[in-house]
Scaffold this motif. Structure first.
Motif, PDB file in Angstrom:
ATOM      1  N   TYR A   2       0.853  -1.187   0.000  1.00 17.07           N
ATOM      2  CA  TYR A   2       0.000   0.000   0.000  1.00 17.07           C
ATOM      3  C   TYR A   2       0.889   1.238   0.000  1.00 17.07           C
ATOM      4  CZ  TYR A   2      -3.397  -3.507   1.272  1.00 17.07           C
ATOM      5  OH  TYR A   2      -4.181  -4.641   1.268  1.00 17.07           O
ATOM      6  N   HIS A  17      -0.971   8.174  -3.363  1.00 17.35           N
ATOM      7  CA  HIS A  17      -1.698   8.186  -4.631  1.00 17.35           C
ATOM      8  C   HIS A  17      -2.008   9.617  -5.057  1.00 17.35           C
ATOM      9  CE1 HIS A  17      -5.318   9.008  -2.138  1.00 17.35           C
ATOM     10  NE2 HIS A  17      -4.761   8.143  -1.299  1.00 17.35           N
ATOM     11  N   ILE A  22      -4.660  12.487  -6.170  1.00 23.96           N
ATOM     12  CA  ILE A  22      -5.962  12.828  -5.621  1.00 23.96           C
ATOM     13  C   ILE A  22      -6.467  14.089  -6.308  1.00 23.96           C
ATOM     14  CG2 ILE A  22      -4.929  14.161  -3.706  1.00 23.96           C
ATOM     15  CD1 ILE A  22      -7.316  13.203  -1.977  1.00 23.96           C
ATOM     16  N   HIS A  31      -8.722   8.253  -5.246  1.00 25.81           N
ATOM     17  CA  HIS A  31      -7.525   7.523  -5.649  1.00 25.81           C
ATOM     18  C   HIS A  31      -7.346   7.646  -7.148  1.00 25.81           C
ATOM     19  CE1 HIS A  31      -8.504   5.292  -1.810  1.00 25.81           C
ATOM     20  NE2 HIS A  31      -7.265   5.680  -1.619  1.00 25.81           N
ATOM     21  N   HIS A  68       0.447   6.000  -8.521  1.00 28.13           N
ATOM     22  CA  HIS A  68       0.659   5.296  -7.252  1.00 28.13           C
ATOM     23  C   HIS A  68       2.024   5.695  -6.712  1.00 28.13           C
ATOM     24  CE1 HIS A  68       0.461   2.234  -4.192  1.00 28.13           C
ATOM     25  NE2 HIS A  68       1.616   1.730  -4.593  1.00 28.13           N
TER      26      HIS A  68
END
Length: 281
Positions: free
Chosen positions: A173, A176, A178, A183, A187
């Motif tokens: 995880y 990201h 925005i 999301h 990444h």
């Protein structure tokens, strides 16, 4: 494709970010021994309603709550309920978001419940939070996404090892993009992996670029697993973890931390970084 925002759109994201900041303030006060994670969710719902905003968590992929409440070995995506009662000595990550006129804010923090926390937990949270700020300070024109990842990882690796032997930078995880969605591309890894950060996966940072920067660090393994509810993420070795996040916009005049009341001005000054003027005054 990375969504580049106009100054007017960043101003809307700032409005959403300040709602998130208000959620953080209210839930931090409510995160006391004896309260349930559902109690915290109700607090967040009330704040969102008072600000005329919408939740970007509730219903997202079927998520059933307004915030994520991740206690102790839960890394992220913990679901609030009336069975999880906070105890003295617990730590909890509260991840919250809000939407204003279609534009998103998203941020998380680690809170200490009660008192008497072990020094290694206090240090874990500090290291995680400071690594986030190191990443935010790397959001500047001319840098690439990998420079943010490198700043986060480098900060963590420079710290003295905890009694458990190591800090685990969670691998599955990360942060990201925005903006018009919660999301979006790109990444953001919290460590450097040159094989995964090539070409379009390593874009140049330009004005209008917005990122949610969120390191997750454990006192043990970097590996995680998802529980049967398909949401709750825990460390595979049961080690406790910390999670911090802020949404930041890069403008022509530097970065602006959208989810901090002061725009990140005080903290980024420690890094010699001047923040952009607040578009809301």
């Amino acid at each position: 494709m990375v969504e580049i925002k106009t100054p007017e759109q960043i101003a809307k994201m700032r409005e959403a970010g300040l709602v998130v900041a208000a959620i953080h303030a209210a839930t931090r006060e409510a995160a006391v021994p004896g309260s349930t994670t559902k109690d915290l969710d109700e607090v967040a719902r009330k704040v969102i309603a008072e600000h005329g905003a919408k939740s970007n968590f509730l219903g997202y992929g079927g998520f059933p709550a307004t915030i994520c409440t991740s206690v102790n070995e839960v890394v992220v995506h913990g679901i609030p309920d009336d069975k999880t009662v906070l105890k003295d000595g617990d730590i909890i990550s509260i991840d919250a978001g809000a939407i204003i006129d279609g534009w998103h804010g998203d941020a998380a923090y680690t809170a200490f419940v009660g008192s008497g926390h072990a020094p290694e937990l206090v240090e874990l949270s500090r290291v995680t939070e400071e690594s986030m700020w190191a990443g935010i300070a790397a959001v500047k024109k001319g840098n690439k996404l990998i420079d943010v990842s490198r700043a986060i990882e480098s900060y963590i690796r420079r710290q003295p090892r905890p009694a458990t032997g190591k800090y685990g930078i969670v691998e599955d995880y990360g942060g990201h993009g925005i903006g018009s969605e919660m999301h979006m591309d790109p990444h953001l890894l919290n460590y450097v992996d040159k094989r995964r950060m090539l070409g379009r996966h390593n874009p140049k940072l330009v004005p209008g670029f917005c990122l949610a920067i969120e390191p997750m660090v454990s006192l043990g393994t970097p590996r995680t697993e998802v529980l049967e509810d398909d949401w709750t993420v825990i460390t595979t070795d049961g080690s406790w973890s910390s999670h911090w996040e802020h949404s930041v916009a890069l403008t022509e005049n530097g970065p602006l931390v959208l989810t901090m009341p002061d725009g990140g001005k005080a903290k980024l000054a420690e890094y010699g970084v001047t923040t952009a003027p607040d578009p809301l005054g």
